[in-house]
Design a protein around this motif. Structure first.
Motif, short mmCIF file in Angstrom:
data_model
loop_
_atom_site.label_atom_id
_atom_site.label_comp_id
_atom_site.label_asym_id
_atom_site.label_seq_id
_atom_site.Cartn_x
_atom_site.Cartn_y
_atom_site.Cartn_z
N UNK A 52 0.84 -1.19 0.00
CA UNK A 52 0.00 0.00 0.00
C UNK A 52 0.88 1.25 0.00
N UNK A 53 0.29 2.34 -0.50
CA UNK A 53 1.00 3.62 -0.52
C UNK A 53 0.12 4.68 0.11
N UNK A 54 0.70 5.44 1.03
CA UNK A 54 0.10 6.68 1.48
C UNK A 54 0.83 7.79 0.73
N UNK A 55 0.18 8.37 -0.24
CA UNK A 55 0.84 9.31 -1.15
C UNK A 55 1.05 10.69 -0.53
N UNK A 56 0.61 10.89 0.71
CA UNK A 56 0.84 12.16 1.40
C UNK A 56 0.87 11.88 2.89
N UNK A 57 1.95 11.28 3.35
CA UNK A 57 2.05 10.77 4.72
C UNK A 57 2.19 11.93 5.70
N UNK A 58 1.41 11.91 6.78
CA UNK A 58 1.40 13.00 7.75
C UNK A 58 2.11 12.65 9.06
N UNK A 59 2.80 11.49 9.08
CA UNK A 59 3.58 11.04 10.24
C UNK A 59 2.71 10.68 11.44
#
Length: 638
Positions: free
Chosen positions: A561-568
């Motif tokens: 899976x990819x989180x294309x805008x990871x917020x930590x």
């Protein structure tokens, strides 16, 4: 028909009699009373009148506090039992449909078999579910992903508006549609006819006046032919003069073919004795009545046909003008489509928040002073957990993805370090050198962070260890960025959550309590434009036979899976892909029992992602899951 409040206490003329309320008031005014009379909704009873209510005025039963229609509160009879404390699907469904709207969020802190999440998914509710057991999570995930869900018609859709227009007999709205789930579904509905809705319906007067122009001339013809002065409510339903009671009873016996023939012949004799003319079984009239003149029979039949038509038209107007009640557990289904669950939307990776040490010590001192806890309880609890971890490590070692990749300890003893809790030795390969491993034991309820790994690694380097093995239930996202410190290899072994059930589990040495799932081998395909892609090559794992890092191919990856805008803070599954050397396409077709678009599937069964925009946070996160359900995540700056 009466209440303690006005509108009035006027006299009401009904069927040749006059009625007035004795102590209370009529529930409606004179106009309303007139419409109730015309709609045949009044019934005389001694010195008062009653309101006539039909079962289909409101053909639904409100649910009360006693749910006798739910057979079992623990397990549904329609769902196979897959978990020891599986809840009833019908019970959870009623609670969710009663207490939430489509698009609302349902939280189930104890997942179990996933009944709550499955029901929430079916009814268009967002959901979060959690559990400490890998068994429960695996069962719930399998149940959710392999289920078929009905496609309910959305109110905010073209199909839903067309259905709504057909139900209300009104043209559909021409405003844009957005498929907004929060607008709800198109539900079945039932009329809710009330006395008020009838009294306030002006169509009844129009229908009455229209049919009176037909009915009154026919009533006049009937009265003339019969030499009567019948009012409307006095006209009999059947034509002909009725026989006396004895002849009517004999008539019923004579026409009953199931009776003995002797009884039927005796009945014919009674009729002949009472009435004069003799009958046979063939000439016996269908009804026990003397015939009317032909003119009266014709006028009577026409009058009742018109009377029934008037009543049907009035009833239709009542139903059309009545309020409706929506059946929120019966939305309309589009049987031409089937819906399946998508990838899980949010998986929290936030580190557990803990109190500062000074506050913890203060709480311990207060509880000890109050006699609720001894001052050494906390230290003993940590020591007990560390002892359990060491015992399991000594018996099982640390497993990796390949069957042969297992670190088996020759010895393992506690180590009095600040961060390192144990020291072990193992051999690289069959005849390889002996290596020393430092063991970092994470908290029993918490997350190991990058700073913990750095501190433990420095302590391991000072003590001349060859490998640092960090054992924890969870690692924060940035810990994946640290794979070594100089020549010291750092392995992150995830502890199976079933460790919390150590009292119930036997230390057989055959479990997978500690699993090292290596770092994902990922390439960022960046050509300098606005869009980028990600390619996963495999997983880098530690080879205990050589001490080196070995890269595997994608066959060991079940999904990534990819989180294309990871917020930590939280990992959002924005892209989902499936791999593996088995045939997941065939498995999915079998589970869904339907055909799947091959082109659409090709975009999911891939080691290279679809293009996506550069993240505003300048970070993306890639999560890889193997066939055992183990997962690892790595954060990249873009």
């Amino acid at each position: 028909m009466t209440s303690q409040r006005p509108p009035g206490s006027f006299p009401v003329k009904f069927q040749g009699r006059t009625f007035t309320p004795k102590s209370n008031y009529w529930k409606t005014g004179e106009v309303g009373m007139s419409r109730l009379t015309k709609a045949t909704r009044l019934d005389p009873m001694r010195d008062t009148i009653r309101y006539v209510r039909f079962l289909d005025d409101f053909p639904a039963i409100p649910i009360n506090n006693y749910w006798a229609d739910i057979s079992g509160a623990v397990q549904s009879r329609t769902d196979p039992k897959v978990y020891v404390v599986q809840s009833s699907r019908e019970l959870i469904q009623r609670c969710i449909v009663m207490a939430t709207d489509p698009g609302d969020l349902v939280l189930d802190p104890t997942c179990g078999s996933g009944t709550t999440a499955t029901v929430a998914e079916q009814w268009g509710r967002r959901w979060i579910t959690m559990d400490t057991s890998r068994v429960a999570l695996t069962l719930a995930r399998t149940r959710l992903m392999a289920a078929r869900y009905p496609w309910y018609l959305l109110a905010d859709s073209r199909e839903g508006r067309a259905k709504e227009a057909a139900l209300t007999k009104r043209p559909p709205a021409e405003t844009p549609v957005y498929g907004d789930l929060r607008q709800g579904f198109v539900y079945e509905r039932v009329p809710h006819v009330t006395l008020k809705s009838i009294a306030n319906n002006p169509l009844i007067d129009e229908i009455w006046e229209k049919w009176q122009q037909v009915l009154e001339p026919l009533r006049g013809e009937l009265n003339t032919a019969m030499d009567k002065a019948w009012e409307e409510w006095e006209i009999p339903r059947d034509s002909g003069e009725p026989w006396d009671s004895g002849s009517a009873k004999a008539h019923a016996i004579a026409r009953d073919a199931s009776r003995p023939e002797a009884e039927r012949i005796s009945a014919l004799a009674i009729i002949a004795h009472n009435l004069g003319p003799s009958f046979t079984f063939e000439t016996l009239p269908e009804k026990p009545r003397f015939p009317w003149p032909q003119e009266a029979e014709a006028a009577h039949a026409q009058w009742w046909a018109a009377r029934i038509a008037r009543q049907k038209e009035i009833d239709a107007s009542i139903a059309a003008r009545a309020d409706v009640e929506y059946l929120y557990d019966k939305p309309y289904v589009d049987n031409a489509r089937v819906r399946v669950a998508g990838p899980f939307t949010v998986e929290s990776l936030s580190p557990h928040r803990v109190l500062p040490a000074s506050e913890e010590e203060l709480i311990d001192e207060i509880e000890a002073a109050e006699g609720r806890r001894s001052a050494s309880d906390a230290a003993l609890a940590d020591q007990d957990f560390a002892t359990i971890v060491i015992d399991y490590l000594r018996a099982e070692g640390v497993k990796q993805q390949q069957k042969g990749d297992r670190v088996t300890f020759e010895s393992l003893v506690p180590w009095p370090g600040n961060f390192i809790g144990a020291s072990g030795t193992f051999f690289e390969g069959e005849n390889g050198p002996e290596r020393r491993a430092a063991i970092l034991i994470g908290p029993e309820y918490g997350t190991v962070g990058r700073q913990d790994l750095v501190a433990a690694a420095r302590e391991a380097v000072d003590a001349r260890f060859d490998v640092l093995i960090a054992c924890a239930f969870n690692f924060d996202a940035h810990s994946s960025e640290l794979g070594n410190l100089g020549s010291l290899r750092i392995l992150k072994a995830r502890i199976n959550p079933d460790m919390h059930m150590s009292a119930e589990l036997k230390n057989t040495g055959r479990g997978n309590m500690f699993v090292v799932f290596g770092e994902p081998d990922v390439d960022i395909l960046d050509e300098g434009g606005e869009m980028i892609r990600v390619k996963v090559n495999g997983v880098d794992v530690f080879d205990p036979n050589t001490g080196d890092i070995r890269s595997n191919d994608t066959k060991g990856i079940a999904a990534w899976f990819i989180d294309t805008d990871y917020n930590e803070e939280s990992f959002f599954v924005r892209h989902a892909y499936f791999l593996g050397d088995n045939d997941p396409y065939k498995s999915l077709k079998t589970a869904l029992q339907s055909e799947i678009d091959a082109d659409a599937w090709a975009t999911l069964y891939s080691d290279t992602s679809r293009p996506f925009a550069r993240p505003q946070s300048s970070r993306i996160a890639v999560k890889v899951i193997n066939h055992f359900g183990d997962e690892v995540m790595k954060v990249f700056r873009v």
